[in-house]
Design an enzyme around this catalytic site. Structure first.
Site, PDB file in Angstrom:
ATOM      1  N   LYS A 107      15.353  85.169  54.131  1.00 22.42           N
ATOM      2  CA  LYS A 107      15.444  83.748  54.499  1.00 22.42           C
ATOM      3  C   LYS A 107      16.258  82.987  53.460  1.00 22.42           C
ATOM      4  O   LYS A 107      17.051  82.112  53.792  1.00 22.42           O
ATOM      5  CB  LYS A 107      14.038  83.156  54.643  1.00 22.42           C
ATOM      6  CG  LYS A 107      13.355  83.620  55.928  1.00 22.42           C
ATOM      7  CD  LYS A 107      11.863  83.343  55.964  1.00 22.42           C
ATOM      8  CE  LYS A 107      11.265  83.988  57.219  1.00 22.42           C
ATOM      9  NZ  LYS A 107       9.805  83.973  57.250  1.00 22.42           N
ATOM     10  N   GLN A 138       4.943  81.382  54.045  1.00 21.17           N
ATOM     11  CA  GLN A 138       4.988  82.753  54.570  1.00 21.17           C
ATOM     12  C   GLN A 138       3.561  83.278  54.779  1.00 21.17           C
ATOM     13  O   GLN A 138       2.735  83.218  53.868  1.00 21.17           O
ATOM     14  CB  GLN A 138       5.751  83.644  53.573  1.00 21.17           C
ATOM     15  CG  GLN A 138       5.985  85.051  54.052  1.00 21.17           C
ATOM     16  CD  GLN A 138       6.941  85.139  55.242  1.00 21.17           C
ATOM     17  OE1 GLN A 138       7.976  84.481  55.280  1.00 21.17           O
ATOM     18  NE2 GLN A 138       6.587  85.948  56.224  1.00 21.17           N
ATOM     19  N   ASP A 191       8.416  76.121  61.333  1.00 21.59           N
ATOM     20  CA  ASP A 191       7.822  77.313  61.943  1.00 21.59           C
ATOM     21  C   ASP A 191       7.139  76.969  63.277  1.00 21.59           C
ATOM     22  O   ASP A 191       6.817  77.851  64.059  1.00 21.59           O
ATOM     23  CB  ASP A 191       6.763  77.899  60.993  1.00 21.59           C
ATOM     24  CG  ASP A 191       7.142  79.271  60.476  1.00 21.59           C
ATOM     25  OD1 ASP A 191       8.087  79.873  61.020  1.00 21.59           O
ATOM     26  OD2 ASP A 191       6.479  79.739  59.537  1.00 21.59           O
TER      27      ASP A 191
END
Ligand code: NDP
Length: 296
Positions: free
Chosen positions: A54, A98, A121
């Site tokens: 990422k 994460q 997200d």
């Protein structure tokens, strides 16, 4: 008959290039780059690999990526304090924590603490609610990537029978909402579904998000159906090596389906590309800079 192979890697590369152009225009208009903050707690090897990917992809797309690496012993309060700082930071447009988090941290509490307008997200309950209500919000990256591939293959999805296997908050449920919004007739199957093969056989579109290697067999697929395989499973080989396989028995399904995503190289590359796309959308909204409708 052999199915068309849906090249998610190429589609994702072209999306990333487009995002990079919009990111450069954004930086010129806003006087600052779009910012993505990624938070990694602990040293889970798979998570560390994802976070590094990422980070690299952000830089390539002209996005200012920052990674906050915290020890596995981090408390919930410490993580909440970091999320609060990132929420208040006007240079941060997107926040991604994460997953999975260590057991002492309540994942839902952390997701709920992220500003919904920075929740790239799309896991915050406000964004899940917006998706279910047909309102603008952030949509989880993997299912949105699957939808982009489907629309690229089919154009309109209206009236098609779609079967989503898996009902997680991250993939299955938002995927079903997206397909419903495209006017598909949607069935969500899961581990308690009574006759999974018969359910899958009804589908013009099959999305497999199960996490069981090659669960879905070729003779479950309706001839000509479009198969999107989200699964990423590492299996052991007799020679001692390992191999990545999806949730669909690819070698069987490719003979029956109309089009199918491979594993790897199908859905996987889309997830990061859509994360960057969501970050640029967030940056425009947060900075009040107009983004051409449907541009990304
Ligand atoms: P979860 O484990 O959260 O959910 C799995 C779902 O599959 C559950 O709803 C479960 O049903 C259902 N299921 C499990 N076994 C069966 C079975 N035998 N028959 C029917 N349904 C079953 O997984 P995720 O949604 O997070 O991920 C699914 C897969 O996608 C994984 O392989 C994961 O690695 C991959 N993935 C890939 C991504 C990418 O970037 N390409 C991103 C995210 C995930 P129940 O609810 O009843 O338990």
């Amino acid at each position: 008959m052999s199915a068309r192979i849906i090249d998610g890697k190429a589609f994702a590369a072209s999306l990333r290039t487009r995002v990079g152009r919009f990111a450069a225009d954004f930086a010129a208009a806003a006087g600052r780059p779009a910012g993505l903050a990624v938070v990694l707690v602990g040293e889970d090897p798979a998570s560390s690999v994802y976070v590094r990917s990422k980070e690299r992809a952000s830089v390539q797309a002209n996005i200012a990526g920052s990674v906050h690496r915290l020890p596995a012993t981090t408390t919930q309060d410490e993580l909440l304090a970091l999320v609060a700082r990132l929420n208040a930071d006007s240079g941060v447009d997107g926040i991604l924590v994460q997953l999975p988090l260590p057991p002492q941290i309540n994942t839902q509490a952390i997701i709920a603490a992220i500003d919904p307008n920075k929740d790239v997200d799309g896991f915050h309950p406000v964004n899940a609610g917006r998706l279910a209500s047909g309102l603008h919000g952030f949509v989880p990256c993997t299912p949105l990537g699957c939808l982009m591939l489907l629309k690229d293959q089919l154009g309109s999805l209206s009236g098609l029978e779609a079967v989503v296997v898996g009902r997680s908050n991250i993939v299955g449920k938002p995927m079903a909402q997206l397909l419903l919004a495209e006017s598909c007739t949607v069935t969500i199957a899961h581990s308690r579904t009574r006759d999974l093969p018969a359910t899958v056989r009804r589908a013009d579109i099959v999305v497999a998000a199960v996490g069981v290697p090659e669960l879905i067999r070729g003779d479950w697929i309706r001839p000509g159906a479009i198969v999107i395989d989200v699964g990423i499973n590492r299996i052991d080989l007799p020679d001692g090596g390992t191999k990545l396989v999806g949730d669909v028995a690819f070698d069987e399904a490719v003979e029956i389906a109309g089009a199918i995503t491979p594993v790897p190289g199908g859905v996987g590359p889309m997830t990061i590309a859509v994360l960057l796309r969501n970050t640029i959308v967030a940056a425009h909204r947060n900075a009040g800079v107009a983004l051409e409708k449907g541009a990304l």
